[in-house]
Design a protein around this motif. Structure first.
Motif, short mmCIF file in Angstrom:
data_model
loop_
_atom_site.label_atom_id
_atom_site.label_comp_id
_atom_site.label_asym_id
_atom_site.label_seq_id
_atom_site.Cartn_x
_atom_site.Cartn_y
_atom_site.Cartn_z
N TRP A 69 1.37 -1.26 0.07
CA TRP A 69 0.04 0.39 0.06
C TRP A 69 0.97 1.16 -0.55
N PHE A 70 1.07 1.89 -0.66
CA PHE A 70 1.40 3.27 -0.98
C PHE A 70 0.53 4.62 -0.66
N ARG A 71 0.94 5.56 -0.72
CA ARG A 71 -0.42 7.11 -0.23
C ARG A 71 0.59 8.27 -1.15
N ARG A 72 -0.40 8.83 -1.71
CA ARG A 72 0.64 10.38 -1.97
C ARG A 72 -0.08 11.65 -0.88
N GLY B 247 5.78 4.53 0.32
CA GLY B 247 4.91 2.84 0.91
C GLY B 247 4.82 3.43 2.06
N VAL B 248 3.35 2.82 2.56
CA VAL B 248 2.74 2.57 3.89
C VAL B 248 3.19 1.34 4.22
N ALA B 249 2.28 -0.16 3.43
CA ALA B 249 2.34 -0.96 4.93
C ALA B 249 2.87 -2.34 3.62
N SER B 250 3.08 -2.97 3.89
CA SER B 250 3.54 -4.32 2.84
C SER B 250 2.77 -5.65 3.40
N ILE B 251 2.42 -6.64 2.27
CA ILE B 251 2.18 -7.92 2.53
C ILE B 251 2.47 -8.96 1.92
N ASP B 252 3.54 -10.25 2.57
CA ASP B 252 3.79 -10.80 0.99
C ASP B 252 3.12 -12.55 0.92
N ILE B 253 3.27 -12.78 -0.30
CA ILE B 253 2.21 -13.72 -0.36
C ILE B 253 1.61 -15.11 0.60
N SER B 254 1.54 -15.27 1.58
CA SER B 254 1.64 -15.49 2.80
C SER B 254 1.02 -14.89 3.94
N GLY B 255 1.12 -13.75 3.48
CA GLY B 255 0.40 -13.18 4.78
C GLY B 255 1.00 -13.00 6.06
N LYS B 256 2.06 -14.01 6.08
CA LYS B 256 2.71 -14.40 7.47
C LYS B 256 3.46 -12.92 7.89
N ASN B 257 4.25 -11.88 7.00
CA ASN B 257 5.24 -11.37 7.13
C ASN B 257 4.36 -9.74 6.92
N VAL B 258 4.64 -8.72 7.10
CA VAL B 258 4.46 -7.40 6.81
C VAL B 258 4.72 -5.91 7.80
N HIS B 259 5.23 -5.43 6.84
CA HIS B 259 5.68 -4.63 7.32
C HIS B 259 5.67 -2.87 7.43
N TYR B 260 5.50 -2.24 7.66
CA TYR B 260 4.68 -0.38 7.88
C TYR B 260 5.90 0.40 8.63
N ILE B 261 5.47 1.71 7.86
CA ILE B 261 6.56 2.60 7.79
C ILE B 261 5.92 3.06 9.34
N ASP B 262 6.90 3.90 10.27
CA ASP B 262 6.44 4.37 11.71
C ASP B 262 5.48 4.95 11.74
N ALA B 263 5.02 5.78 10.98
CA ALA B 263 4.31 6.47 11.38
C ALA B 263 2.16 6.42 10.91
N VAL B 264 2.92 5.06 10.99
CA VAL B 264 1.79 3.99 10.43
C VAL B 264 1.33 3.09 11.66
N MET B 265 3.02 2.42 12.44
CA MET B 265 2.97 1.28 13.20
C MET B 265 1.89 1.73 14.36
N GLY B 266 1.03 -0.20 14.46
CA GLY B 266 0.57 0.51 15.54
C GLY B 266 -0.63 0.71 15.10
N ARG B 267 -1.50 1.51 14.63
CA ARG B 267 -2.85 2.36 13.46
C ARG B 267 -3.10 0.85 13.28
N PHE B 268 -2.33 0.92 11.84
CA PHE B 268 -2.49 -0.04 10.27
C PHE B 268 -2.71 -1.15 10.40
N TYR C 192 -2.71 3.76 -2.63
CA TYR C 192 -2.85 3.26 -3.39
C TYR C 192 -2.36 1.42 -3.31
N CYS C 193 -2.83 0.77 -3.52
CA CYS C 193 -1.96 -1.20 -3.77
C CYS C 193 -1.54 -0.54 -4.70
#
Length: 127
Positions: free
Chosen positions: A36-39, A47-68, A95-96
């Motif tokens: 997921w991106f945002r402008r 980039g804001v957040a991402s998830i892998d194919i399995s759904g087990k691995n995710v990644h977030y930017i600090d600004a949204v961690m714990g909220r998204f 955007y996705c």
């Protein structure tokens, strides 16, 4: 037609929540990681957040961690971005994008590495 379509954006007050959806048509998301991106107004797309194919691995930017929270439902061929405790700075077009490779979002991944993009859905956080 192969495409991603985002939905769920809108106007919300600070502290509110929204859930964005990213639906694929014409292809299966089973083999793609989603980012997921945002402008934001006057800023570059990030980039804001991402998830892998399995759904087990995710990644977030600090600004949204714990909220998204990013999740995927392969049975529905759809991804979701749950956004809670929204802040004024979250105002942006979201955007996705789909890629074969799972990208972290810190730093923001190279946009040319994504195979499919949605057209975006606007999120406005305002009192």
């Amino acid at each position: 037609q192969l495409q991603l379509v985002e939905s769920g954006g809108g106007l919300v007050q600070p502290g509110g929540s929204l859930r964005l959806s990213c639906a694929a048509s014409g292809f299966s998301l089973d083999h793609y990681a989603i980012t997921w991106f945002r402008r934001a107004p006057g800023k570059e797309r990030e980039g804001v957040a991402s998830i892998d194919i399995s759904g087990k691995n995710v990644h977030y930017i600090d600004a949204v961690m714990g909220r998204f929270t990013v999740t995927r439902d392969n049975a529905k061929n759809t991804q979701y971005l749950q956004m809670n405790n929204l802040k004024l700075d979250d105002t942006a077009i979201y955007y996705c994008a789909a890629s074969r490779y799972f990208w972290a979002v810190r730093p923001s991944p190279p946009e040319k590495s994504f195979d499919y993009w949605g057209k975006g859905t606007p999120v406005t956080v305002s009192p």
